[in-house]
Enzyme design. Sequence first.
Site, PDB file in Angstrom:
ATOM      1  N   GLU A  15      56.321  -1.652  25.141  1.00 41.54           N
ATOM      2  CA  GLU A  15      55.114  -1.415  24.353  1.00 41.54           C
ATOM      3  C   GLU A  15      54.698   0.027  24.568  1.00 41.54           C
ATOM      4  OE1 GLU A  15      51.847  -1.704  21.960  1.00 41.54           O
ATOM      5  OE2 GLU A  15      53.403  -3.223  22.204  1.00 41.54           O
ATOM      6  N   CYS A  63      45.378  -2.543  24.255  1.00 39.63           N
ATOM      7  CA  CYS A  63      46.755  -3.008  24.102  1.00 39.63           C
ATOM      8  C   CYS A  63      46.801  -4.177  23.127  1.00 39.63           C
ATOM      9  CB  CYS A  63      47.322  -3.434  25.453  1.00 39.63           C
ATOM     10  SG  CYS A  63      49.028  -3.990  25.393  1.00 39.63           S
ATOM     11  N   CYS A  66      48.626  -7.483  26.157  1.00 34.10           N
ATOM     12  CA  CYS A  66      47.790  -8.125  27.179  1.00 34.10           C
ATOM     13  C   CYS A  66      46.317  -7.928  26.839  1.00 34.10           C
ATOM     14  CB  CYS A  66      48.125  -7.600  28.564  1.00 34.10           C
ATOM     15  SG  CYS A  66      48.543  -5.858  28.641  1.00 34.10           S
ATOM     16  N   HIS A  70      42.497  -7.363  29.447  1.00 37.80           N
ATOM     17  CA  HIS A  70      41.587  -6.219  29.351  1.00 37.80           C
ATOM     18  C   HIS A  70      40.185  -6.704  28.969  1.00 37.80           C
ATOM     19  CE1 HIS A  70      44.213  -2.791  29.976  1.00 37.80           C
ATOM     20  NE2 HIS A  70      45.127  -3.353  29.194  1.00 37.80           N
ATOM     21  N   ARG A 484      51.486  -7.393  34.145  1.00 38.92           N
ATOM     22  CA  ARG A 484      52.282  -6.277  34.656  1.00 38.92           C
ATOM     23  C   ARG A 484      51.768  -5.702  35.963  1.00 38.92           C
ATOM     24  NH1 ARG A 484      52.171  -6.683  29.405  1.00 38.92           N
ATOM     25  NH2 ARG A 484      54.043  -6.267  28.160  1.00 38.92           N
ATOM     26  N   SER A 507      50.490   0.015  34.133  1.00 38.58           N
ATOM     27  CA  SER A 507      51.468   1.054  33.807  1.00 38.58           C
ATOM     28  C   SER A 507      50.967   2.446  34.151  1.00 38.58           C
ATOM     29  CB  SER A 507      51.862   0.975  32.324  1.00 38.58           C
ATOM     30  OG  SER A 507      52.649  -0.178  32.081  1.00 38.58           O
ATOM     31  N   CYS A 551      54.254  -1.066  29.718  1.00 35.58           N
ATOM     32  CA  CYS A 551      53.265  -1.220  28.648  1.00 35.58           C
ATOM     33  C   CYS A 551      52.518   0.098  28.548  1.00 35.58           C
ATOM     34  CB  CYS A 551      52.312  -2.373  28.921  1.00 35.58           C
ATOM     35  SG  CYS A 551      51.293  -2.791  27.491  1.00 35.58           S
ATOM     36  N   CYS A 554      49.036   0.458  27.082  1.00 37.53           N
ATOM     37  CA  CYS A 554      47.897   0.209  27.972  1.00 37.53           C
ATOM     38  C   CYS A 554      47.476   1.494  28.680  1.00 37.53           C
ATOM     39  CB  CYS A 554      48.260  -0.846  29.017  1.00 37.53           C
ATOM     40  SG  CYS A 554      48.138  -2.538  28.442  1.00 37.53           S
TER      41      CYS A 554
END
Length: 579
Positions: A15, A63, A66, A70, A484, A507, A551, A554
């Site tokens: 992503e 994102c 996910c 968040h 993640r 990330s 990701c 993110c």
Amino acid sequence: MAKKHLVIDPITRIEGHLRIEAIIDENNVVTDAYASSTMFRGIEEILRGRDPRDCGLLAMRICGVCTGTHYQRSIEAVEHAFGVTIPKNARLVRNLMQGALYVHDHVVHFYHLHALDWVDITQALKADPKKAVIEATKWAKVSGQLPFNASESVYKQVQDRVTKYVKQGRLGIFGNAYWGSKGFKLTPEQNLIGLSHYLDALEIQREIGKMMAIFGGKNPHPQSLVVGGVTCVQDIKNPARIAKFKQILKLARKFCKEAYLPDVYMAGTMYADEALEGIGGGLGNYMCYGDFNLDDLPFYDSKKLFPSGIVKNRDLTKVYELDQTKITEDVTHAWYEGNTNLHPFDGETKPNYTGFGKKENNIAYLDTKNKYSWIKSPLYNDERMEVGPLARMIVGVAKGDERITKYVTTFLKNGNLPTKVLFSTVGRTAGRAIESEMMADIMMEWCDELAANVANGDLSTWTEFDFDKVSVDTQGYGMAEAPRGSLGHWVKIKDGKVVNYQAVVPSTWNAAPRDYKGRLGAYESSLIGTKVANADQPLEILRTVHSFDPCIACAVHIIDAKGKELGVYKIDPTGGCCA
């Protein structure tokens, strides 16, 4: 022989936008590596001046994968600032929504984003379907299961289906891969099993998506969380809704136990030499914020399914307690201006794009001595950390958590694997599978707990609070885990409006560039020592990077701060559905 400078950009099957530059020696071993995000993130600036109760609905747009986590972290940050504790039903619903996200995300990651680093589709077409059934049965038996959807006819249909695509020149999702690379190690039959489960997982993940929507209203971007609790009152009161959730959960659980875990055993065994060597191990420092409240205390005081803590240098005998005041972000090598090593409460998001460095043979290389990524470099107590499912498992075992230790040791025992294999690319992939099985199991318990609580007459879903009295000048944080890894949202509020907002996401921790001391980020560190079979097909680099489930969306987001129109889109509401 001179060293080679490899550029992989963009990294696909993730992503967001990620670039990896690696230096390999004459033996094709990575001696240095750099990770760079090529998108700007500015979502925090959008939240300035907003009503803090609205932050969750906007922050989840960080994102498209996910989203719910968040959303929840943002809501919890405001609840922390307001001193609000949510009711039991709200806690259980949030746990179930977050748990569904975990299982969905892990299944999609392993099969649709990571599997093609292990599975050679072209070799699967050469397999004997009958032998593949025997092979699938063998790996399922490792954990005492029957193989998922395994029969000679099923495997033959899979081969015929993909062969048809090949003959038509329409590989589609299987196109543009490093087929035939010496980096692939599975047998033709094992490749066929992986391919078959890849296709099965397309159907399974769609069902799990429905599970997330039962209490969330829709998926992605659920709508049912609010400061103080949840709004899905009718879904909680309706036994059929909880039963539907549990029905889908049983399917997801079956797939995890009969397909996902056996496939990881299979891949892990075939790549055991790399696991034992520690290829992809990286930093060796692991951090977990903790997640999934198990009692009805405020989230920062509650007992967690995943305990918080720090493990350094792969030492499972020592755990350091987490202190959020020790978290800072460094921008020395990130395209931002301002002070470095700031705590998120005082964090800044001021873009300072300085561009790439030298250009050779029509390739622009990163200016790695200066700024080279849109991702900041988080530090914990002035140290680099890896976060994610493996970190959660390692911290849990090191802390002596009974449940986590049971699942991890059972996996290692069944696979006849020593503990040290966890500290590798294989181990990082296995940690995600172990967590998926554990999550699917405990969610069954939460379903029953929610149903029993409602049946006993408790219908409370929201804690009332007086916004005018609690929102004048305050601050709060929401810290837990995302699929993640460790995710935190920090908010400062003045006169009822947001004056500063910062999110430090998984990330950001893992994909970050070097810090002010020149220390590597988790991605960068994990690539050192990796041997590439073919420099023109850097499969091994992709395998390790993908094991983190990047990701980047993110960690970075793009906006036009002046409100300039970026694009116009027309939606046809009568058109067909596309997955």
